[in-house]
Scaffold this motif. Sequence first.
Motif, PDB file in Angstrom:
ATOM      1  N   GLY A 160      42.991  11.063  -5.527  1.00  0.00           N
ATOM      2  CA  GLY A 160      41.569  11.061  -5.197  1.00  0.00           C
ATOM      3  C   GLY A 160      41.177  10.211  -4.003  1.00  0.00           C
ATOM      4  N   MET A 161      42.146   9.747  -3.221  1.00  0.00           N
ATOM      5  CA  MET A 161      41.858   8.906  -2.060  1.00  0.00           C
ATOM      6  C   MET A 161      41.309   9.742  -0.895  1.00  0.00           C
ATOM      7  SD  MET A 161      42.994   5.578  -2.222  1.00  0.00           S
ATOM      8  CE  MET A 161      43.672   4.593  -3.559  1.00  0.00           C
ATOM      9  N   ARG A 162      40.695   9.043   0.057  1.00  0.00           N
ATOM     10  CA  ARG A 162      40.391   9.650   1.359  1.00  0.00           C
ATOM     11  C   ARG A 162      41.596   9.374   2.255  1.00  0.00           C
ATOM     12  NH1 ARG A 162      35.547   7.162   0.126  1.00  0.00           N
ATOM     13  NH2 ARG A 162      36.136   5.359   1.403  1.00  0.00           N
ATOM     14  N   SER A 163      42.398  10.401   2.459  1.00  0.00           N
ATOM     15  CA  SER A 163      43.659  10.240   3.174  1.00  0.00           C
ATOM     16  C   SER A 163      43.549  10.764   4.599  1.00  0.00           C
ATOM     17  CB  SER A 163      44.792  10.978   2.439  1.00  0.00           C
ATOM     18  OG  SER A 163      45.317  10.187   1.408  1.00  0.00           O
ATOM     19  N   TYR A 164      43.882   9.897   5.543  1.00  0.00           N
ATOM     20  CA  TYR A 164      43.938  10.277   6.951  1.00  0.00           C
ATOM     21  C   TYR A 164      45.403  10.548   7.290  1.00  0.00           C
ATOM     22  CZ  TYR A 164      39.119   8.716   7.892  1.00  0.00           C
ATOM     23  OH  TYR A 164      37.753   8.563   7.895  1.00  0.00           O
ATOM     24  N   VAL A 222      41.435  15.127   2.581  1.00  0.00           N
ATOM     25  CA  VAL A 222      42.373  14.993   3.692  1.00  0.00           C
ATOM     26  C   VAL A 222      41.644  15.155   5.018  1.00  0.00           C
ATOM     27  CG1 VAL A 222      44.438  15.944   4.789  1.00  0.00           C
ATOM     28  CG2 VAL A 222      44.269  15.863   2.285  1.00  0.00           C
ATOM     29  N   LYS A 223      41.825  14.177   5.890  1.00  0.00           N
ATOM     30  CA  LYS A 223      41.253  14.242   7.237  1.00  0.00           C
ATOM     31  C   LYS A 223      42.377  14.165   8.265  1.00  0.00           C
ATOM     32  CE  LYS A 223      37.959  12.205  10.462  1.00  0.00           C
ATOM     33  NZ  LYS A 223      36.872  11.228  10.669  1.00  0.00           N
ATOM     34  N   PRO A 224      42.613  15.243   9.013  1.00  0.00           N
ATOM     35  CA  PRO A 224      43.611  15.171  10.090  1.00  0.00           C
ATOM     36  C   PRO A 224      43.049  14.404  11.274  1.00  0.00           C
ATOM     37  CG  PRO A 224      42.602  17.348  10.030  1.00  0.00           C
ATOM     38  CD  PRO A 224      42.025  16.590   8.883  1.00  0.00           C
ATOM     39  N   VAL A 225      43.839  13.508  11.835  1.00  0.00           N
ATOM     40  CA  VAL A 225      43.453  12.781  13.049  1.00  0.00           C
ATOM     41  C   VAL A 225      44.593  12.883  14.047  1.00  0.00           C
ATOM     42  CG1 VAL A 225      41.854  11.194  11.905  1.00  0.00           C
ATOM     43  CG2 VAL A 225      44.272  10.583  12.067  1.00  0.00           C
ATOM     44  N   TYR A 226      44.251  12.760  15.321  1.00  0.00           N
ATOM     45  CA  TYR A 226      45.248  12.993  16.363  1.00  0.00           C
ATOM     46  C   TYR A 226      45.506  11.767  17.235  1.00  0.00           C
ATOM     47  CZ  TYR A 226      45.087  17.799  14.868  1.00  0.00           C
ATOM     48  OH  TYR A 226      45.179  18.930  14.099  1.00  0.00           O
ATOM     49  N   SER A 227      44.929  10.651  16.845  1.00  0.00           N
ATOM     50  CA  SER A 227      45.239   9.391  17.505  1.00  0.00           C
ATOM     51  C   SER A 227      44.936   8.253  16.547  1.00  0.00           C
ATOM     52  CB  SER A 227      44.424   9.207  18.793  1.00  0.00           C
ATOM     53  OG  SER A 227      43.082   8.905  18.494  1.00  0.00           O
ATOM     54  N   ILE A 228      45.607   7.141  16.758  1.00  0.00           N
ATOM     55  CA  ILE A 228      45.387   5.966  15.922  1.00  0.00           C
ATOM     56  C   ILE A 228      43.941   5.493  16.020  1.00  0.00           C
ATOM     57  CG2 ILE A 228      45.934   3.485  15.838  1.00  0.00           C
ATOM     58  CD1 ILE A 228      48.859   4.215  16.145  1.00  0.00           C
ATOM     59  N   ASP A 229      43.349   5.658  17.192  1.00  0.00           N
ATOM     60  CA  ASP A 229      41.965   5.212  17.398  1.00  0.00           C
ATOM     61  C   ASP A 229      40.976   5.977  16.536  1.00  0.00           C
ATOM     62  OD1 ASP A 229      42.868   3.405  19.268  1.00  0.00           O
ATOM     63  OD2 ASP A 229      42.472   4.713  20.988  1.00  0.00           O
ATOM     64  N   ALA A 230      41.372   7.163  16.055  1.00  0.00           N
ATOM     65  CA  ALA A 230      40.474   7.967  15.228  1.00  0.00           C
ATOM     66  C   ALA A 230      40.475   7.542  13.764  1.00  0.00           C
ATOM     67  CB  ALA A 230      40.854   9.442  15.346  1.00  0.00           C
ATOM     68  N   ILE A 231      41.314   6.588  13.402  1.00  0.00           N
ATOM     69  CA  ILE A 231      41.350   6.091  12.018  1.00  0.00           C
ATOM     70  C   ILE A 231      40.236   5.065  11.854  1.00  0.00           C
ATOM     71  CG2 ILE A 231      42.721   4.884  10.274  1.00  0.00           C
ATOM     72  CD1 ILE A 231      45.226   5.950  11.790  1.00  0.00           C
ATOM     73  N   ASP A 232      39.247   5.386  11.042  1.00  0.00           N
ATOM     74  CA  ASP A 232      38.080   4.523  10.906  1.00  0.00           C
ATOM     75  C   ASP A 232      38.052   3.842   9.556  1.00  0.00           C
ATOM     76  OD1 ASP A 232      37.063   6.410   9.055  1.00  0.00           O
ATOM     77  OD2 ASP A 232      36.061   7.523  10.655  1.00  0.00           O
ATOM     78  N   SER A 233      36.955   3.168   9.276  1.00  0.00           N
ATOM     79  CA  SER A 233      36.843   2.351   8.058  1.00  0.00           C
ATOM     80  C   SER A 233      36.691   3.183   6.792  1.00  0.00           C
ATOM     81  CB  SER A 233      35.657   1.389   8.186  1.00  0.00           C
ATOM     82  OG  SER A 233      34.447   2.111   8.389  1.00  0.00           O
ATOM     83  N   ASN A 234      36.537   4.505   6.928  1.00  0.00           N
ATOM     84  CA  ASN A 234      36.422   5.362   5.740  1.00  0.00           C
ATOM     85  C   ASN A 234      37.774   5.689   5.116  1.00  0.00           C
ATOM     86  OD1 ASN A 234      33.563   5.672   5.826  1.00  0.00           O
ATOM     87  ND2 ASN A 234      33.801   7.112   7.531  1.00  0.00           N
ATOM     88  N   ALA A 235      38.858   5.364   5.790  1.00  0.00           N
ATOM     89  CA  ALA A 235      40.188   5.705   5.284  1.00  0.00           C
ATOM     90  C   ALA A 235      40.571   4.833   4.094  1.00  0.00           C
ATOM     91  CB  ALA A 235      41.216   5.552   6.390  1.00  0.00           C
ATOM     92  N   ASP A 236      40.976   5.480   2.999  1.00  0.00           N
ATOM     93  CA  ASP A 236      41.570   4.767   1.855  1.00  0.00           C
ATOM     94  C   ASP A 236      43.081   4.678   2.011  1.00  0.00           C
ATOM     95  OD1 ASP A 236      39.096   4.524   0.484  1.00  0.00           O
ATOM     96  OD2 ASP A 236      39.350   6.546  -0.340  1.00  0.00           O
ATOM     97  N   MET A 237      43.649   5.708   2.641  1.00  0.00           N
ATOM     98  CA  MET A 237      45.092   5.794   2.792  1.00  0.00           C
ATOM     99  C   MET A 237      45.410   6.481   4.117  1.00  0.00           C
ATOM    100  SD  MET A 237      47.873   7.313   0.045  1.00  0.00           S
ATOM    101  CE  MET A 237      47.999   5.759  -0.870  1.00  0.00           C
ATOM    102  N   VAL A 238      46.422   5.970   4.816  1.00  0.00           N
ATOM    103  CA  VAL A 238      46.840   6.539   6.097  1.00  0.00           C
ATOM    104  C   VAL A 238      48.305   6.946   5.982  1.00  0.00           C
ATOM    105  CG1 VAL A 238      47.179   6.101   8.555  1.00  0.00           C
ATOM    106  CG2 VAL A 238      45.205   5.091   7.370  1.00  0.00           C
ATOM    107  N   TRP A 239      48.589   8.181   6.389  1.00  0.00           N
ATOM    108  CA  TRP A 239      49.944   8.723   6.343  1.00  0.00           C
ATOM    109  C   TRP A 239      50.430   8.953   7.765  1.00  0.00           C
ATOM    110  CZ3 TRP A 239      52.199  10.373   1.509  1.00  0.00           C
ATOM    111  CH2 TRP A 239      51.330  10.276   0.412  1.00  0.00           C
ATOM    112  N   LEU A 240      51.579   8.389   8.084  1.00  0.00           N
ATOM    113  CA  LEU A 240      52.154   8.637   9.405  1.00  0.00           C
ATOM    114  C   LEU A 240      53.673   8.600   9.336  1.00  0.00           C
ATOM    115  CD1 LEU A 240      53.123   5.688  10.879  1.00  0.00           C
ATOM    116  CD2 LEU A 240      50.653   5.372  10.795  1.00  0.00           C
TER     117      LEU A 240
END
Length: 339
Positions: free
Chosen positions: A88-92, A112-130
Motif C-alpha cells: 500500500g505504499m506510494r512507490s516511485y 506506482v509513480k514512474p519517474v525519469y530522474s532523481i530530481d523528480a522524487i519528491d516528498s510524497n514518496a514512501d518507497m523508491v525503487w532503483l
Amino acid sequence: MLHGHGDDIYAFRNIKANFSSNIFGKTDLSGLYNHLSARMECMTTYPEPEPRSLETKLSATYGIRPEEVCVTNGATEAIYLIAQAFRGMRSYVLQPTFSEYADACRLHAHTVKPVYSIDAIDSNADMVWLCNPNNPTGEVRSENTLRKLIQSHPSAYFVIDQSYEDYTCKKLFSAAEATDMPQVMLLHSAAKRYAIPGLRLGYITAPADLLQRVRRQRMPWSVNAMAIEAGYFFLQNESPLPVLTEDLLKETNRFRHAVENLEIAEVWPTDTHFFLIRLQTGKSHLLKKYLAEEHKILIRDASNFEGLDDTFIRIATQTPEENDRLIKVLEEWKISFIC
C-alpha cells in the motif's frame, strides 16, 4: 511480467550467440557441477524452511549479523516479498528499468509513480525503487549521489537492486553500509555473479527490523536444496567472474564504438557490460526476428521497457569473436536497407 524479459532463448531454435541476457555466461562451472553431483541426495529431503544456515555464512562473509541477510529464490522473489511486506505504499520507480518493481508493487496495492530522474522524487514518496547498475541503460548512480538522495528523503524507504554489482568498476554500497542505513534494502543476485540463473538464488542485505517484516511474507522452503548447496559452494570456493571486470568493460568499450561506427543507431553510454541502442532505421522486433532466424543471434528487444519505444534494443557484451560476428551481421543488415 511473465513474458517479455531478456534471454528468451527458449523461444528460438539453435541460437549460437546470445546477446540478450545480461549474464556473462562464459565460465567454467565444472566445480559446481561436481559439488552438486556429490550431493544429489539432498533432493530427497526437505531443505530448511528458511535458509538460515546460508544466511549465517553470508553474514560472516560480509561482516554483518545473520538477521541482516535474507536469502531468497532469486532477486525477483526479494522484489515481491518487499512489495508485499510494505503493502500500500506510494512507490516511485526510476525508469526505464526492470519491470518487476512496478509489477510487484501493483500486485500489492502500491500507488506506482514512474519517474525519469532523481530530481523528480519528491516528498510524497514512501518507497523508491532503483536499479544500480541500471537495467537496461547500464547507468551507475554514484554512492555519493544516492547517499544524498536518501538523506534528503528521511521518511522514504529505498530498494536498491545491485544485481549487476560485479559487472562495474564504479563504487557501490557495501552490505555493511546498507545495514547502517535504516531506510535501505540492497538486493543481490548470485545468478548474475556466478551465471546460474536456473538455480534462482539471491539475497537482501538490510537492517534487521526491515528484514523481519520481509521474512514474515516468505513461504516455507522457497529456496530449494540445490540452490542452497550452490550458495555453500561459492562461499567456500570464492569464484571470480568468468573474466575480469576491467577486461569485460574494455571489450565493451571497443564493441560500443564498433556499433557506433556503423552509423545505424544512437549508442547510449554505459557503466557496465550491457548497453542500449536506439535504431535510426527499422524496428527492434524486426531486427530481433531477422538476427534470430537468419543468423542464430539473439538480442533484447527493449521496446517493452517503460519510457522506451520500438526502436530500442539492448546488447550485452560477449566474447570478442561473437561481438565481431554481430558487427558484421549488422553491417550486412545496414546495406540491405540502403539497397
